[in-house]
Every structure is written in structure tokens, then in C-alpha cells.
Scaffold this motif. Structure first.
Motif, PDB file in Angstrom:
ATOM      1  N   GLU A  87      94.378 -11.241  16.876  1.00 17.38           N
ATOM      2  CA  GLU A  87      94.148 -10.115  17.870  1.00 17.38           C
ATOM      3  C   GLU A  87      95.071 -10.050  18.828  1.00 17.38           C
ATOM      4  OE1 GLU A  87      92.803  -7.227  17.027  1.00 17.38           O
ATOM      5  OE2 GLU A  87      91.757  -7.789  15.116  1.00 17.38           O
ATOM      6  N   ASP A  88      95.108 -11.304  19.472  1.00 19.26           N
ATOM      7  CA  ASP A  88      95.672 -11.836  20.592  1.00 19.26           C
ATOM      8  C   ASP A  88      97.301 -11.401  20.633  1.00 19.26           C
ATOM      9  OD1 ASP A  88      93.407 -12.361  22.152  1.00 19.26           O
ATOM     10  OD2 ASP A  88      93.570 -14.539  21.693  1.00 19.26           O
ATOM     11  N   ASP A  89      97.826 -12.056  19.379  1.00 17.15           N
ATOM     12  CA  ASP A  89      99.063 -11.998  19.379  1.00 17.15           C
ATOM     13  C   ASP A  89      99.513 -10.760  18.507  1.00 17.15           C
ATOM     14  OD1 ASP A  89      99.636 -14.218  20.561  1.00 17.15           O
ATOM     15  OD2 ASP A  89      99.667 -15.336  18.874  1.00 17.15           O
ATOM     16  N   GLU A  90      98.520  -9.944  17.849  1.00 15.18           N
ATOM     17  CA  GLU A  90      98.938  -8.716  17.230  1.00 15.18           C
ATOM     18  C   GLU A  90      99.787  -8.973  15.870  1.00 15.18           C
ATOM     19  OE1 GLU A  90      99.872  -5.595  19.729  1.00 15.18           O
ATOM     20  OE2 GLU A  90      97.620  -5.472  20.425  1.00 15.18           O
ATOM     21  N   GLU A  91      99.404 -10.101  15.161  1.00 16.76           N
ATOM     22  CA  GLU A  91     100.196 -10.319  13.905  1.00 16.76           C
ATOM     23  C   GLU A  91      99.319 -11.219  13.055  1.00 16.76           C
ATOM     24  OE1 GLU A  91     103.516 -12.735  15.141  1.00 16.76           O
ATOM     25  OE2 GLU A  91     102.417 -14.475  15.612  1.00 16.76           O
ATOM     26  N   TRP A  92      99.725 -11.347  11.887  1.00 14.25           N
ATOM     27  CA  TRP A  92      99.205 -11.901  10.615  1.00 14.25           C
ATOM     28  C   TRP A  92      99.741 -13.394  10.511  1.00 14.25           C
ATOM     29  CZ3 TRP A  92      95.179 -10.294   7.599  1.00 14.25           C
ATOM     30  CH2 TRP A  92      95.041  -8.725   7.751  1.00 14.25           C
ATOM     31  N   VAL A  93      98.745 -14.286  10.609  1.00 13.93           N
ATOM     32  CA  VAL A  93      99.057 -15.750  10.583  1.00 13.93           C
ATOM     33  C   VAL A  93      98.457 -16.322   9.509  1.00 13.93           C
ATOM     34  CG1 VAL A  93      99.701 -15.796  13.139  1.00 13.93           C
ATOM     35  CG2 VAL A  93      97.130 -16.530  12.106  1.00 13.93           C
ATOM     36  N   GLU A  94      98.685 -17.495   8.843  1.00  9.29           N
ATOM     37  CA  GLU A  94      98.149 -18.319   7.669  1.00  9.29           C
ATOM     38  C   GLU A  94      97.009 -18.813   8.445  1.00  9.29           C
ATOM     39  OE1 GLU A  94     100.382 -20.709   5.109  1.00  9.29           O
ATOM     40  OE2 GLU A  94     101.871 -19.254   4.792  1.00  9.29           O
ATOM     41  N   ASP A  95      95.914 -19.113   7.735  1.00  7.87           N
ATOM     42  CA  ASP A  95      94.470 -19.404   8.036  1.00  7.87           C
ATOM     43  C   ASP A  95      94.177 -20.665   7.235  1.00  7.87           C
ATOM     44  OD1 ASP A  95      92.376 -18.824  10.257  1.00  7.87           O
ATOM     45  OD2 ASP A  95      91.348 -18.985   8.118  1.00  7.87           O
ATOM     46  N   ASP A  96      93.267 -21.510   7.487  1.00  6.42           N
ATOM     47  CA  ASP A  96      92.707 -22.540   6.676  1.00  6.42           C
ATOM     48  C   ASP A  96      91.172 -22.361   6.318  1.00  6.42           C
ATOM     49  OD1 ASP A  96      91.588 -23.121   9.206  1.00  6.42           O
ATOM     50  OD2 ASP A  96      92.347 -25.294   9.215  1.00  6.42           O
ATOM     51  N   CYS A  97      90.876 -21.236   6.399  1.00  4.63           N
ATOM     52  CA  CYS A  97      89.432 -21.093   6.038  1.00  4.63           C
ATOM     53  C   CYS A  97      88.967 -21.273   4.690  1.00  4.63           C
ATOM     54  CB  CYS A  97      88.794 -19.631   6.512  1.00  4.63           C
ATOM     55  SG  CYS A  97      89.730 -18.237   5.741  1.00  4.63           S
ATOM     56  N   LEU A  98      89.977 -21.149   3.661  1.00  8.06           N
ATOM     57  CA  LEU A  98      89.666 -21.600   2.403  1.00  8.06           C
ATOM     58  C   LEU A  98      90.737 -22.658   1.862  1.00  8.06           C
ATOM     59  CD1 LEU A  98      89.416 -17.775   0.844  1.00  8.06           C
ATOM     60  CD2 LEU A  98      87.610 -19.626   1.156  1.00  8.06           C
ATOM     61  N   PRO A  99      90.578 -23.319   0.831  1.00  7.35           N
ATOM     62  CA  PRO A  99      91.394 -24.402   0.281  1.00  7.35           C
ATOM     63  C   PRO A  99      92.639 -23.342  -0.321  1.00  7.35           C
ATOM     64  CG  PRO A  99      89.079 -24.831  -0.569  1.00  7.35           C
ATOM     65  CD  PRO A  99      89.145 -23.415   0.114  1.00  7.35           C
ATOM     66  N   THR A 100      93.386 -24.206  -0.565  1.00  7.06           N
ATOM     67  CA  THR A 100      94.815 -23.471  -1.165  1.00  7.06           C
ATOM     68  C   THR A 100      95.048 -24.077  -2.683  1.00  7.06           C
ATOM     69  OG1 THR A 100      96.513 -24.891  -0.110  1.00  7.06           O
ATOM     70  CG2 THR A 100      95.855 -22.980   0.812  1.00  7.06           C
ATOM     71  N   PRO A 101      94.321 -24.044  -3.457  1.00  9.52           N
ATOM     72  CA  PRO A 101      94.464 -24.669  -4.895  1.00  9.52           C
ATOM     73  C   PRO A 101      95.817 -23.912  -5.747  1.00  9.52           C
ATOM     74  CG  PRO A 101      92.537 -23.061  -5.080  1.00  9.52           C
ATOM     75  CD  PRO A 101      92.960 -23.106  -3.730  1.00  9.52           C
ATOM     76  N   VAL A 102      96.233 -24.607  -6.536  1.00  8.71           N
ATOM     77  CA  VAL A 102      97.271 -24.007  -7.441  1.00  8.71           C
ATOM     78  C   VAL A 102      96.528 -23.299  -8.624  1.00  8.71           C
ATOM     79  CG1 VAL A 102      99.203 -24.808  -9.361  1.00  8.71           C
ATOM     80  CG2 VAL A 102      98.565 -26.304  -7.358  1.00  8.71           C
ATOM     81  N   VAL A 103      97.194 -22.218  -8.748  1.00  9.06           N
ATOM     82  CA  VAL A 103      96.540 -21.193  -9.774  1.00  9.06           C
ATOM     83  C   VAL A 103      97.576 -21.172 -11.001  1.00  9.06           C
ATOM     84  CG1 VAL A 103      95.470 -19.897  -7.754  1.00  9.06           C
ATOM     85  CG2 VAL A 103      97.469 -19.060  -8.817  1.00  9.06           C
ATOM     86  N   HIS A 104      96.920 -20.483 -11.918  1.00 10.77           N
ATOM     87  CA  HIS A 104      97.782 -20.115 -12.965  1.00 10.77           C
ATOM     88  C   HIS A 104      98.979 -19.353 -12.742  1.00 10.77           C
ATOM     89  CE1 HIS A 104      98.950 -18.400 -17.071  1.00 10.77           C
ATOM     90  NE2 HIS A 104      98.414 -19.460 -17.618  1.00 10.77           N
ATOM     91  N   ARG A 105     100.037 -19.408 -13.283  1.00 10.38           N
ATOM     92  CA  ARG A 105     101.284 -18.683 -12.852  1.00 10.38           C
ATOM     93  C   ARG A 105     101.203 -17.259 -12.773  1.00 10.38           C
ATOM     94  NH1 ARG A 105     105.652 -19.914 -17.783  1.00 10.38           N
ATOM     95  NH2 ARG A 105     104.402 -18.979 -19.506  1.00 10.38           N
ATOM     96  N   ASP A 106     100.151 -16.792 -14.076  1.00 10.77           N
ATOM     97  CA  ASP A 106     100.016 -15.242 -14.092  1.00 10.77           C
ATOM     98  C   ASP A 106      98.501 -14.831 -13.369  1.00 10.77           C
ATOM     99  OD1 ASP A 106     102.432 -14.848 -15.748  1.00 10.77           O
ATOM    100  OD2 ASP A 106     101.347 -15.756 -17.414  1.00 10.77           O
ATOM    101  N   SER A 107      97.737 -15.758 -12.659  1.00 11.27           N
ATOM    102  CA  SER A 107      96.296 -15.432 -12.334  1.00 11.27           C
ATOM    103  C   SER A 107      96.383 -14.220 -11.535  1.00 11.27           C
ATOM    104  CB  SER A 107      95.981 -16.748 -11.446  1.00 11.27           C
ATOM    105  OG  SER A 107      94.583 -16.506 -11.060  1.00 11.27           O
ATOM    106  N   LYS A 108      95.267 -13.530 -11.492  1.00 16.63           N
ATOM    107  CA  LYS A 108      94.852 -12.471 -10.699  1.00 16.63           C
ATOM    108  C   LYS A 108      93.620 -12.805  -9.848  1.00 16.63           C
ATOM    109  CE  LYS A 108      97.584  -9.264 -12.860  1.00 16.63           C
ATOM    110  NZ  LYS A 108      98.088 -10.073 -14.190  1.00 16.63           N
TER     111      LYS A 108
END
Length: 310
Positions: A87-108
Motif C-alpha cells: 500500500e505504501d509503494d502502491e505496487e505488487w511485490v513478492e511475499d513469503d507468507c507461503l512456501p514456494t514448492p515445485v508443482v507439476h508442469r501442468d498444475s492448476k
């Protein structure tokens, strides 16, 4: 026709969220760029860059609350990625609130926020297993032999119900969680012969059944009713940009239940809320779910004490 056009726009997008103040926010991924666009009911308004490194044509989901705007998507490296609006910078930034596991190449993806603000994401791992990610601390492999790249939809009653296409029989199955254990059952014993891109569920309250809206990879839009063991109806085609072309001029449908409900749930006029009968879910479970809104002012919106997330 207007309802089918909205359904087509919803299923064509990478993700969407119906805003509590009115209108819908859509997510679109194209050429590795994820953007959000505001729909005011007749045209698109503001556009924001969310992430420039997502997988082309992948699915995304909102995980926001009134206090924060959060989006989960799939990166070009086939990992989960979370972005939060600063909200301060008024832009989207990456966040670490969730892990970033590898998913299937076709995963939804399918995702929801629980009543305590906890974030939940469903996806397929590289082996094709269905996985339930719960916040930053826990992930569980859940039962079910899913078609690789199956669309996922989650409905929240007291516990989550995940819907997917099974590789065992090409039926639409659902897994539900009770007392910490997951159970897999057939929702509709009807073979889905097309490869699907998206699923959306809505209650047919009049017939006390569920309707599953399906968007195939080739753009065919059709619905399957749980009534009488499954009945398929071709509605038309979703074309470039999400425009809908009806199979016949007579096609129509009730207003669908949005994939991501505003948080917390909206109230009907006068501040009251109500429950309506839930169509029976296979396996004998039943619950209260939102009544679809009837367009044209025929009936007020009626919401249950639970939200649907898809």
C-alpha cells in the motif's frame, strides 16, 4: 446470455475476485506477465502489473482479506509464487507468507482463506499428487488419482471439499476432509471426454443438485448436472478475450457462484443472512450453501452461513 458471458469471462481469466464494493477484479497471464484488471460491469478499468515471471496461461487465485491483497500463482520455473500489494509503494511485490514448492508442469490451483485468516492452496506436485498447503507450516498429500493438469475447485462448508477430474475413470470426484482425514468419492458418474481447463460449481436449488460448469481446452463451454447420474449440455464457445458464442440463441443459465467470495461474506439487504438447502454431495454429506442470485431484481440475494471458493 449476459450470465453466460460473465461465466465465460470468469473461466477465461487466470483468476478473479468479486469485490465487496461492486465489480470484479480479474487476473490474466499472457507472455509470462500476470496483470489484474478491474471490471465495472460494462468495461475494464485500471490495470496493475502483479508479476512479470509467471507461467503463460497458468491459473492464479486471490487470497486476500479486507486488510491485504494477496495473489498466488505459478512461476515460469513451475513453483508457487505469492505476491502482495504494498500500500505504501502502491505496487505488487513478492511475499513469503507461503512456501514456494515445485508443482507439476501442468498444475492448476484452487485456494481459499479460512475464517481465521489462514491461507490454503491446493495444487498437484511433480508426481501428479494432490497437495493441500496450509499456511507456511504444513502441507499434506491428499487421496485421489487426478488427471495431470486437472482443473481444481474447492467448496468450503465446515470443511473443504476439493473437486477434480480423476485419472481412474475420468469422472469428476471430490475429496472432503473430516476430523483430519480425507475421503475420495465420485461426484458425478459421467465420463468427461474433453480435456478441461477450468471448473466452476453452482447449486441448482430448484432441483437440489449441483451443476458443474466446464471450460475445455478447445474453448467449449458446457455444463454437467449431478441429476440422474450426469447430464451434459453444450452451452457454446469461449473465444479470444473471453467472449461467449452460444451454441443456440436460446441458451441461458442462472447466475453462477463466484470463485472467490469477498471476505468476509456479504450480507443481504437489511443486514440479514439466510441458509438454503444444499444439493446432496455424493457420499451423503450435506451442507448449507449460497443461493445463486437471480438477475433482474426478481429475488434478493440469499447467502448461507458458509462461503464457496472455487
Amino acid at each position: 446470455m449476459a450470465e453466460l458471458q460473465e461465466l465465460s469471462r470468469n473461466l477465461h481469466a487466470s483468476g478473479y475476485n468479486e469485490r465487496s464494493e461492486g465489480g470484479i477484479t480479474y487476473l490474466y497471464s499472457n507472455g509470462g506477465t500476470l496483470v489484474s484488471k478491474q471490471w465495472n460491469g460494462s468495461s475494464f478499468g485500471d490495470e496493475e502489473l502483479v508479476n512479470s515471471g509467471v507461467k503463460t496461461n497458468s491459473q492464479s487465485a486471490f487470497l486476500g482479506t479486507p486488510e491485504e491483497r494477496v495473489v498466488v500463482s505459478i512461476s515460469s520455473a513451475n513453483t508457487l509464487v505469492v505476491n502482495k500489494f504494498n500500500e505504501d509503494d502502491e505496487e505488487w511485490v513478492e511475499d513469503d507468507c507461503l512456501p514456494t514448492p515445485v508443482v507439476h508442469r501442468d498444475s492448476k490451483l484452487a485456494a481459499y482463506v479460512d475464517t481465521n485468516g489462514g491461507k490454503h492452496v491446493f495444487y498437484q506436485d511433480p508426481a501428479g499428487n494432490l497437495v493441500h498447503l496450509q499456511g507456511s507450516e504444513r502441507s499434506d498429500t491428499i487421496p485421489g488419482n487426478a488427471v495431470p493438469g486437472t482443473p481444481l475447485a474447492v467448496v468450503i462448508e465446515e470443511n473443504p471439499h476439493l473437486f477434480y477430474v480423476s485419472s481412474q475413470d475420468n469422472f469428476i470426484h471430490h475429496v472432503d476432509q473430516k476430523d483430519g482425514a480425507w475421503t475420495d468419492t465420485v461426484l458425478i458418474p459421467f465420463e468427461v471426454k474433453r480435456r478441461l481447463a477450468r471448473l466452476e460449481l453452482a447449486p441448482d436449488v430448484a432441483n437440489k443438485t449441483l451443476i458443474v460448469y466446464c471450460l475445455a481446452d478447445d474453448g467449449t463451454l458446457f455444463q454437467i448436472s449431478t441429476e440422474n447420474g450426469g447430464k451434459e449440455t453444450i452451452l457454446g464457445k469461449v473465444e479470444t478475450g473471453g467472449s461467449f458464442k452460444a451454441a443456440t440463441s436460446a441458451e441461458c443459465c442462472p447466475r453462477i457462484v463466484p470463485r472467490c467470495r469477498p471476505y468476509p461474506r456479504p450480507r443481504i439487504s437489511g443486514g440479514a443472512s439466510a441458509s438454503v438447502p444444499h444439493p446432496r454431495i455424493s457420499g451423503g454429506a450435506s451442507a448449507s450453501v449460497p443461493h445463486p442470485r437471480i438477475s433482474g431484481g426478481v429475488s434478493a440475494s440469499v447467502w448461507s452461513s458458509r462461503d464457496w471458493y472455487c
